[in-house]
Write an enzyme that holds these catalytic residues in place. Structure first.
Site, PDB file in Angstrom:
ATOM      1  N   GLU A   1      50.254  44.109  47.882  1.00  0.00           N
ATOM      2  CA  GLU A   1      51.534  44.757  48.174  1.00  0.00           C
ATOM      3  C   GLU A   1      51.367  46.275  48.202  1.00  0.00           C
ATOM      4  O   GLU A   1      51.280  46.934  47.166  1.00  0.00           O
ATOM      5  CB  GLU A   1      52.566  44.370  47.116  1.00  0.00           C
ATOM      6  CG  GLU A   1      53.990  44.710  47.479  1.00  0.00           C
ATOM      7  CD  GLU A   1      54.558  43.842  48.592  1.00  0.00           C
ATOM      8  OE1 GLU A   1      55.016  44.414  49.598  1.00  0.00           O
ATOM      9  OE2 GLU A   1      54.534  42.601  48.450  1.00  0.00           O
TER      10      GLU A   1
ATOM     11  N   HIS B   1      27.589  44.911  50.310  1.00  0.00           N
ATOM     12  CA  HIS B   1      27.899  43.751  49.465  1.00  0.00           C
ATOM     13  C   HIS B   1      27.425  43.928  48.023  1.00  0.00           C
ATOM     14  O   HIS B   1      27.908  43.238  47.116  1.00  0.00           O
ATOM     15  CB  HIS B   1      27.273  42.487  50.068  1.00  0.00           C
ATOM     16  CG  HIS B   1      27.979  41.212  49.715  1.00  0.00           C
ATOM     17  ND1 HIS B   1      28.662  41.035  48.530  1.00  0.00           N
ATOM     18  CD2 HIS B   1      28.101  40.038  50.390  1.00  0.00           C
ATOM     19  CE1 HIS B   1      29.159  39.805  48.488  1.00  0.00           C
ATOM     20  NE2 HIS B   1      28.844  39.192  49.606  1.00  0.00           N
TER      21      HIS B   1
END
Length: 449
Positions: free
Chosen positions: A394, A171
């Site tokens: 995408e 993280h």
């Protein structure tokens, strides 16, 4: 009304029958000019733990899993130039003792695996199946513990030709927004296009002031001490697990409920957002389901949630900032007020948490971290993955069928997940002891009676 998935789906597979074919390291495609180490802000350095996400893809005639895996491997090598810190290793600075990233180009991990199942066999992808953890390569066994990569990617093929990309990152490297940009860039490079966004890697932009100056009481933060563990501490209690699925119509009804009860109050329609009304609902249910011998209506309940500070700083932080640029906002009220206040008042209290996060407040919180060793502290944290847009990325083989983090049951963390069918719906993931869960369910349904 909202629906509850009381039990795991009947088709839930607990063993995905994974076979790992290969684990290797990926290195930057060319040398970088970065100095030896990367500074980590006070926000970054308390987030030294792994975040695991899984991204499921349907089969694509032109991109079978082995082709997609090779394209991802090549693209990741290219990305490790602008994201050179990701190929580094965590180290403690020998002079200051601060955690930092040694930008030594030691590489990230890459695993190729296969499952005996077809993707449709896996069943409901929205339901947090613990077996999804098998789609994550958690470590590179050939490396010592202190030399583990900050990022490991695993591509797992299914019998149908679909595949999953499991990614684990420390993280300290990204928050949710910067990880989304990383995925956008990964998709662009995979398609042999330029970077979608040039990352800003200057973590000194969120360095504490010198000298540090704490100008606000930070009720959302607490110094570490044994009697009051931080919000991320796990519990040893047996927990029930439920998924509360709210449709876009449910959320619209909650907004109308807030507006109707807001007449004559200070809460504006602009603050009655989907996130705020669902968070207010969850706070009401969680606070009043508390099961403790000392529980009473005078008990103060503190809700925590993350706020993106990029646009709130002066000057604003670049939206392309790669590090953790979220701070913990809070809402506090007695259980009596939570029980008796109109719904609009709870929404207003939730919105005040974000409104409080000005430039000076954010700088004060960062400076607090320079003086104290501490962590966000409250009754529970709302961790929202709802609008991060991981499933909108995408790739050459299309958008993910679904993207989600790998979930661990935690009493003190309630998660918001997007829905696979309803773009404006949300799944609320709750883990509570049985008695508290029963109360939570009852309170939850009352909001839709």
């Amino acid at each position: 009304m909202g629906t509850i998935s009381d039990d795991p789906p009947a088709t839930l597979i607990q063993d995905l029958k994974i076979t790992t074919q290969n684990v290797s390291l990926i290195f930057p495609s060319r040398k970088t000019e970065r100095k030896k180490s990367m500074f980590l802000s006070n926000i970054d350095r308390v987030l030294n733990f792994p975040v695991e996400t899984v991204h499921f893809f349907r089969s694509h005639e032109d991109f079978p899993p082995h082709v997609a895996a090779e394209k991802l491997k090549t693209a990741l090598s290219e990305l490790l130039v602008p994201y050179d810190f990701l190929a580094g290793r965590l180290r403690s600075n020998p002079e200051t003792g601060r955690l930092e990233i040694d930008c030594n180009s030691a590489g990230i991990g890459f695993a190729v695996a296969s499952s005996d199942y077809a993707l449709d066999d896996v069943g409901d992808l929205v339901y947090p199946n613990p077996a999804f953890g098998q789609l994550i390569c958690k470590s590179v066994d050939s490396l010592e513990q202190d030399d583990q990569p900050l990022c490991i990617v695993q591509v797992t093929s299914f019998r149908c030709g679909g595949f999953a990309t499991g990614i684990v990152t420390n993280h300290v490297t990204f928050d949710g927004l910067s990880f989304k940009i990383f995925l956008d860039n990964l998709a662009a490079v995979t398609a042999e296009k330029p970077l979608a966004v040039t990352p800003c890697n200057d973590r000194l932009l969120l360095a504490a002031r010198s000298p540090p100056c704490v100008t606000f009481p930070h009720h959302e933060l607490d110094k570490f001490h044994d009697s009051n563990p931080p919000v991320i501490d796990a519990t040893s209690q047996a927990l029930d697990f439920k998924v509360f699925r709210l449709t876009s119509d449910n959320i619209a009804n909650l907004k109308e409920k807030a507006k109707a009860s807001a007449i004559g109050s200070h809460v504006s329609d602009a603050r009655i957002t989907g996130f705020n009304v669902v968070t207010a609902l969850v706070w009401h249910c969680k606070a009043l389901s508390w099961d403790n011998k000392e529980s009473n209506l005078d008990r103060v309940s503190t809700l925590l949630y993350a706020v993106n500070i990029r646009p709130r700083l002066i000057p604003p932080l670049p939206m392309s900032y790669t590090g953790n640029a979220v701070l913990t906002a809070y809402a506090r009220a007695t259980c009596k007020e939570i029980d008796e206040a109109p719904f609009s008042r709870l929404v207003e209290l939730v919105t005040e948490g974000a409104k409080r996060m000005t430039d000076e407040y954010a700088r004060s919180a960062i400076d607090w971290g320079d003086i104290y060793q501490g962590f966000p502290n409250g009754e529970f944290l709302v961790s929202s993955w709802w609008k991060l847009g991981f499933d909108e990325v995408e790739y050459p083989w299309g958008r993910p069928k679904y993207s989600c983090p790998v979930v661990f049951q935690r009493k003190d963390i309630i998660l918001f997940f997007p829905d696979i069918d309803d773009n404006n719906g949300v799944n609320v993931l709750v883990s509570l002891p049985s008695k508290e869960m029963s109360k939570f369910k009852t309170l939850f349904h009352k909001h839709f009676d």
